[in-house]
Design a protein around this motif. Structure first.
Motif, PDB file in Angstrom:
ATOM      1  N   LYS A 147      -2.450   4.935  -0.155  1.00  7.23           N
ATOM      2  CA  LYS A 147      -3.755   5.024  -0.825  1.00  7.23           C
ATOM      3  C   LYS A 147      -4.457   6.360  -0.503  1.00  7.23           C
ATOM      4  O   LYS A 147      -4.711   6.681   0.660  1.00  7.23           O
ATOM      5  CB  LYS A 147      -4.654   3.879  -0.377  1.00  7.23           C
ATOM      6  CG  LYS A 147      -4.359   2.567  -1.075  1.00  7.23           C
ATOM      7  CD  LYS A 147      -4.792   2.587  -2.525  1.00  7.23           C
ATOM      8  CE  LYS A 147      -4.634   1.203  -3.162  1.00  7.23           C
ATOM      9  NZ  LYS A 147      -4.998   1.211  -4.589  1.00  7.23           N
ATOM     10  N   GLU A 148      -4.725   7.126  -1.553  1.00  5.55           N
ATOM     11  CA  GLU A 148      -5.466   8.392  -1.500  1.00  5.55           C
ATOM     12  C   GLU A 148      -4.729   9.493  -0.750  1.00  5.55           C
ATOM     13  O   GLU A 148      -5.308  10.559  -0.527  1.00  5.55           O
ATOM     14  CB  GLU A 148      -6.860   8.192  -0.887  1.00  5.55           C
ATOM     15  CG  GLU A 148      -7.726   7.221  -1.668  1.00  5.55           C
ATOM     16  CD  GLU A 148      -9.141   7.121  -1.112  1.00  5.55           C
ATOM     17  OE1 GLU A 148     -10.017   7.830  -1.634  1.00  5.55           O
ATOM     18  OE2 GLU A 148      -9.340   6.350  -0.152  1.00  5.55           O
ATOM     19  N   SER A 189       0.814  -1.214   0.000  1.00  3.05           N
ATOM     20  CA  SER A 189       0.000   0.000   0.000  1.00  3.05           C
ATOM     21  C   SER A 189       0.850   1.268   0.000  1.00  3.05           C
ATOM     22  O   SER A 189       0.320   2.363   0.093  1.00  3.05           O
ATOM     23  CB  SER A 189      -0.923   0.000   1.221  1.00  3.05           C
ATOM     24  OG  SER A 189      -0.149  -0.078   2.414  1.00  3.05           O
ATOM     25  N   LYS A 197      -7.950   5.304  -4.611  1.00  2.53           N
ATOM     26  CA  LYS A 197      -8.435   4.135  -3.884  1.00  2.53           C
ATOM     27  C   LYS A 197      -8.468   2.908  -4.794  1.00  2.53           C
ATOM     28  O   LYS A 197      -8.136   1.792  -4.377  1.00  2.53           O
ATOM     29  CB  LYS A 197      -9.826   4.418  -3.341  1.00  2.53           C
ATOM     30  CG  LYS A 197     -10.381   3.348  -2.427  1.00  2.53           C
ATOM     31  CD  LYS A 197     -11.734   3.768  -1.859  1.00  2.53           C
ATOM     32  CE  LYS A 197     -12.285   2.685  -0.927  1.00  2.53           C
ATOM     33  NZ  LYS A 197     -13.618   3.097  -0.384  1.00  2.53           N
TER      34      LYS A 197
END
Lengths: 114, 112
Positions: free
Chosen positions: A51-52, A30, A71
């Motif tokens: 993520k994001e 991630s 995402k």
């Protein structure tokens, strides 16, 4: 067990165009990092994302460069209004966590500006 | 400020001979050090890392590296080089916030 996937492998753009480089991290990773490699130089850190979220963009040029890690889907490094000096190899890496976990690299995108 | 130096541009070694690739570092705080190898038109592959503990670290493909705090060095070694070891080798230093600082790299040429 796919590694870090980058595409395209080679990208040619004319001055003033936009370049979009994509990176899919290893499964289960991630944390994503972007680096730039100029000829006969080591890799220079550009940006670190989860993520994001952009966690650290201290290595990104202040203008024309942006990065995202939505995402869903790959991470994107975007270079607007490219100039000859943007010609380089751009590498993406991912890791399973932060800290000193090894980063695993893709094969890079070689960007050439005409 | 943190930095990594790889003083030699190219290392030439005969096949079967010992291979050493040099790296020195500068960092405030504990050093966390890595070696990566890059083959032509490919990304970097992780070889080994030093975090803490034994100063001699063993890694992939028969490589090892020796951490020396007094000399601030982390040289990469292989007892017997193969032609297939010809590649670009990078030393890297972790300097917090998940960032790595890379040396400029050393081209290793193993001569048959």
């Amino acid at each position: 067990n796919a590694g870090v996937m980058q595409n395209p492998r080679h990208l040619v753009r004319r001055r003033g165009q936009e370049a979009r480089l994509r990176c899919s991290p290893m499964k289960g990773h991630s944390h994503v990092y972007w680096y730039r490699q100029l000829p006969e130089e080591g890799l220079k850190f550009m940006v670190y994302l989860q993520k994001e979220n952009i966690i650290d963009e201290s290595g990104m040029p202040k203008e024309r460069f942006s990065a995202e890690f939505p995402k869903e889907g790959p991470s994107i490094l975007r270079i607007q209004q490219v100039v000859r000096g943007d010609s380089a190899a751009y590498f993406c890496a991912s890791s399973a966590g932060g800290g000193v976990k090894p980063q695993h690299f893709g094969d890079g995108t070689r960007l050439s500006i005409l | 400020a943190q930095s990594v130096a790889q003083p030699e541009d190219q290392v030439n070694v005969a096949e079967g001979n010992p291979l050493t690739v040099k790296c020195t570092y500068s960092v405030s705080g504990n050093p966390y050090l890595f070696w990566y190898v890059q083959y032509p038109n490919r990304g970097l592959q992780f070889l080994l890392k030093y975090i803490t503990g034994d100063n001699l670290v063993k890694g992939s493909y028969g490589f090892e590296a020796e951490f020396n705090k007094s000399q601030t060095s982390f040289h990469l070694k292989k007892p017997s080089a193969l032609v297939s070891d010809s590649a670009l080798y990078f030393c890297a230093l972790y300097y917090g916030n998940n960032r790595l600082a890379f040396g400029k790299g050393n081209q290793v040429v193993v001569i048959p």
